[in-house]
Design a protein around this motif. Structure first.
Motif, PDB file in Angstrom:
ATOM      1  N   VAL A  83       0.886  -1.161   0.000  1.00  0.00           N
ATOM      2  CA  VAL A  83       0.000   0.000   0.000  1.00  0.00           C
ATOM      3  C   VAL A  83       0.918   1.204   0.000  1.00  0.00           C
ATOM      4  CG1 VAL A  83      -1.777   1.264   1.257  1.00  0.00           C
ATOM      5  CG2 VAL A  83      -1.774  -1.233   1.296  1.00  0.00           C
ATOM      6  N   GLU A  84       0.738   2.081  -0.994  1.00  0.00           N
ATOM      7  CA  GLU A  84       1.692   3.176  -1.162  1.00  0.00           C
ATOM      8  C   GLU A  84       0.980   4.410  -1.713  1.00  0.00           C
ATOM      9  OE1 GLU A  84       5.999   2.457  -2.481  1.00  0.00           O
ATOM     10  OE2 GLU A  84       4.924   2.915  -4.316  1.00  0.00           O
ATOM     11  N   VAL A  85       1.353   5.570  -1.196  1.00  0.00           N
ATOM     12  CA  VAL A  85       0.887   6.843  -1.740  1.00  0.00           C
ATOM     13  C   VAL A  85       2.118   7.545  -2.288  1.00  0.00           C
ATOM     14  CG1 VAL A  85      -0.220   9.057  -1.255  1.00  0.00           C
ATOM     15  CG2 VAL A  85      -1.006   6.991  -0.086  1.00  0.00           C
ATOM     16  N   THR A  86       2.151   7.689  -3.605  1.00  0.00           N
ATOM     17  CA  THR A  86       3.297   8.314  -4.270  1.00  0.00           C
ATOM     18  C   THR A  86       2.856   8.905  -5.605  1.00  0.00           C
ATOM     19  OG1 THR A  86       5.545   7.962  -5.068  1.00  0.00           O
ATOM     20  CG2 THR A  86       4.029   6.154  -5.367  1.00  0.00           C
ATOM     21  N   GLY A  87       3.461   9.997  -5.972  1.00  0.00           N
ATOM     22  CA  GLY A  87       3.184  10.613  -7.267  1.00  0.00           C
ATOM     23  C   GLY A  87       1.743  11.036  -7.466  1.00  0.00           C
ATOM     24  N   GLY A  88       1.054  11.417  -6.382  1.00  0.00           N
ATOM     25  CA  GLY A  88      -0.337  11.835  -6.500  1.00  0.00           C
ATOM     26  C   GLY A  88      -1.301  10.683  -6.716  1.00  0.00           C
ATOM     27  N   GLU A  89      -0.878   9.461  -6.397  1.00  0.00           N
ATOM     28  CA  GLU A  89      -1.729   8.286  -6.576  1.00  0.00           C
ATOM     29  C   GLU A  89      -1.630   7.373  -5.359  1.00  0.00           C
ATOM     30  OE1 GLU A  89      -1.904   7.423 -11.315  1.00  0.00           O
ATOM     31  OE2 GLU A  89      -0.262   6.508 -10.219  1.00  0.00           O
ATOM     32  N   LEU A  90      -2.717   6.661  -5.122  1.00  0.00           N
ATOM     33  CA  LEU A  90      -2.739   5.601  -4.129  1.00  0.00           C
ATOM     34  C   LEU A  90      -2.560   4.289  -4.871  1.00  0.00           C
ATOM     35  CD1 LEU A  90      -3.401   4.245  -1.368  1.00  0.00           C
ATOM     36  CD2 LEU A  90      -5.809   4.364  -2.041  1.00  0.00           C
ATOM     37  N   TRP A  91      -1.544   3.536  -4.488  1.00  0.00           N
ATOM     38  CA  TRP A  91      -1.278   2.221  -5.066  1.00  0.00           C
ATOM     39  C   TRP A  91      -1.613   1.162  -4.032  1.00  0.00           C
ATOM     40  CZ3 TRP A  91       0.564   0.975  -9.917  1.00  0.00           C
ATOM     41  CH2 TRP A  91       0.972   2.039 -10.707  1.00  0.00           C
ATOM     42  N   VAL A  92      -2.393   0.180  -4.420  1.00  0.00           N
ATOM     43  CA  VAL A  92      -2.680  -0.977  -3.580  1.00  0.00           C
ATOM     44  C   VAL A  92      -2.435  -2.192  -4.466  1.00  0.00           C
ATOM     45  CG1 VAL A  92      -4.360  -2.178  -2.161  1.00  0.00           C
ATOM     46  CG2 VAL A  92      -4.402   0.320  -2.292  1.00  0.00           C
ATOM     47  N   GLY A  93      -1.300  -2.837  -4.250  1.00  0.00           N
ATOM     48  CA  GLY A  93      -0.904  -3.919  -5.155  1.00  0.00           C
ATOM     49  C   GLY A  93      -0.626  -3.327  -6.529  1.00  0.00           C
ATOM     50  N   ASP A  94      -1.298  -3.835  -7.551  1.00  0.00           N
ATOM     51  CA  ASP A  94      -1.141  -3.321  -8.912  1.00  0.00           C
ATOM     52  C   ASP A  94      -2.173  -2.261  -9.271  1.00  0.00           C
ATOM     53  OD1 ASP A  94       1.009  -4.991  -9.446  1.00  0.00           O
ATOM     54  OD2 ASP A  94      -0.260  -6.614 -10.166  1.00  0.00           O
ATOM     55  N   ALA A  95      -3.194  -2.096  -8.458  1.00  0.00           N
ATOM     56  CA  ALA A  95      -4.236  -1.096  -8.731  1.00  0.00           C
ATOM     57  C   ALA A  95      -3.793   0.263  -8.203  1.00  0.00           C
ATOM     58  CB  ALA A  95      -5.540  -1.520  -8.068  1.00  0.00           C
ATOM     59  N   HIS A  96      -4.171   1.299  -8.907  1.00  0.00           N
ATOM     60  CA  HIS A  96      -3.828   2.641  -8.446  1.00  0.00           C
ATOM     61  C   HIS A  96      -4.992   3.586  -8.687  1.00  0.00           C
ATOM     62  CE1 HIS A  96      -2.674   4.055 -12.595  1.00  0.00           C
ATOM     63  NE2 HIS A  96      -2.527   2.765 -12.731  1.00  0.00           N
ATOM     64  N   LEU A  97      -5.063   4.600  -7.840  1.00  0.00           N
ATOM     65  CA  LEU A  97      -6.155   5.565  -7.862  1.00  0.00           C
ATOM     66  C   LEU A  97      -5.576   6.966  -7.719  1.00  0.00           C
ATOM     67  CD1 LEU A  97      -9.287   6.128  -7.561  1.00  0.00           C
ATOM     68  CD2 LEU A  97      -8.870   6.016  -5.106  1.00  0.00           C
ATOM     69  N   PRO A  98      -5.827   7.853  -8.695  1.00  0.00           N
ATOM     70  CA  PRO A  98      -5.378   9.236  -8.536  1.00  0.00           C
ATOM     71  C   PRO A  98      -6.059   9.877  -7.323  1.00  0.00           C
ATOM     72  CG  PRO A  98      -5.975   8.792 -10.818  1.00  0.00           C
ATOM     73  CD  PRO A  98      -6.411   7.604 -10.016  1.00  0.00           C
ATOM     74  N   LEU A  99      -5.308  10.634  -6.564  1.00  0.00           N
ATOM     75  CA  LEU A  99      -5.837  11.219  -5.331  1.00  0.00           C
ATOM     76  C   LEU A  99      -6.925  12.250  -5.582  1.00  0.00           C
ATOM     77  CD1 LEU A  99      -2.614  11.610  -3.145  1.00  0.00           C
ATOM     78  CD2 LEU A  99      -4.287   9.751  -3.201  1.00  0.00           C
ATOM     79  N   ARG A 100      -7.037  12.769  -6.792  1.00  0.00           N
ATOM     80  CA  ARG A 100      -8.081  13.746  -7.074  1.00  0.00           C
ATOM     81  C   ARG A 100      -9.481  13.119  -7.026  1.00  0.00           C
ATOM     82  NH1 ARG A 100      -5.692  12.865 -12.137  1.00  0.00           N
ATOM     83  NH2 ARG A 100      -7.131  12.059 -13.700  1.00  0.00           N
ATOM     84  N   PHE A 101      -9.562  11.790  -7.097  1.00  0.00           N
ATOM     85  CA  PHE A 101     -10.852  11.105  -7.029  1.00  0.00           C
ATOM     86  C   PHE A 101     -11.212  10.681  -5.612  1.00  0.00           C
ATOM     87  CE2 PHE A 101      -9.593  10.211 -11.482  1.00  0.00           C
ATOM     88  CZ  PHE A 101     -10.615  10.926 -12.096  1.00  0.00           C
ATOM     89  N   VAL A 102     -10.341  10.934  -4.639  1.00  0.00           N
ATOM     90  CA  VAL A 102     -10.618  10.579  -3.253  1.00  0.00           C
ATOM     91  C   VAL A 102     -11.519  11.656  -2.661  1.00  0.00           C
ATOM     92  CG1 VAL A 102      -9.617  10.232  -0.971  1.00  0.00           C
ATOM     93  CG2 VAL A 102      -8.465   9.324  -2.996  1.00  0.00           C
TER      94      VAL A 102
END
Length: 168
Positions: A83-102
């Protein structure tokens, strides 16, 4: 298809979290619990001992050489999720979510986790759950084109993850 749906997809040319040039704001590896190690090892040794008692020569030690490393590899494989937050994205495994959608982030305490992952769980939610981790975070999404209402992610440090997502 919305951008957040494309971001959560693992197909195509996704850069992967290892290729990020920025320093991560939050990083956690969801290791397998300590109690998940002894049972596979004991089982592997017992199965190899059964073969060892019945056969001489190479067949006596070969099951040990195969089963014991396999019993070690399985919990290692189970603990590979990050679980990682880097580069303006949340990564969970191979899936990632841009933080602007949080939209909103809430901590699910241990006493509420069973209900949140059972009767209150939306079937369309994205979920990465480890039973050995007692706390989770529910991340509500703000994207009308995305059918996923929220993400549920297990974490040992929920307050730090909420802060890294910019909602704490």
């Amino acid at each position: 298809m919305s951008e957040s749906v494309e971001a959560a997809s693992t197909t195509g040319d996704t850069p992967g979290q290892a290729n990020s040039t920025e320093r991560p704001v939050f990083r956690e590896r969801l290791y397998a619990a300590w109690w998940s190690w002894p049972l596979p090892l004991i089982g592997a040794v017992l199965m190899a001992a059964q073969v060892h008692m019945g056969y001489p020569g190479i067949r006596a030690w070969l099951p040990y050489a195969v089963l014991v490393p396999l019993a070690i590899a399985i919990p290692l494989w189970l603990g590979r999720t990050k679980v990682e937050v880097t580069g303006g994205e949340l990564w969970v495994g191979d899936a990632h979510l841009p933080l602007r959608f949080v939209d909103e982030v809430e901590v699910i305490p241990p006493q509420e986790q069973r209900r949140a992952l059972g009767p209150d769980l939306d079937p369309a939610a994205f979920m990465v759950h480890r039973s050995s981790i007692r706390t989770s975070v529910r991340i509500w999404l703000d994207d009308p084109d995305d059918p996923t209402p929220y993400w549920v992610v297990s974490t040992r440090r929920p307050e730090e993850l909420v802060k890294a997502l910019g909602k704490g």
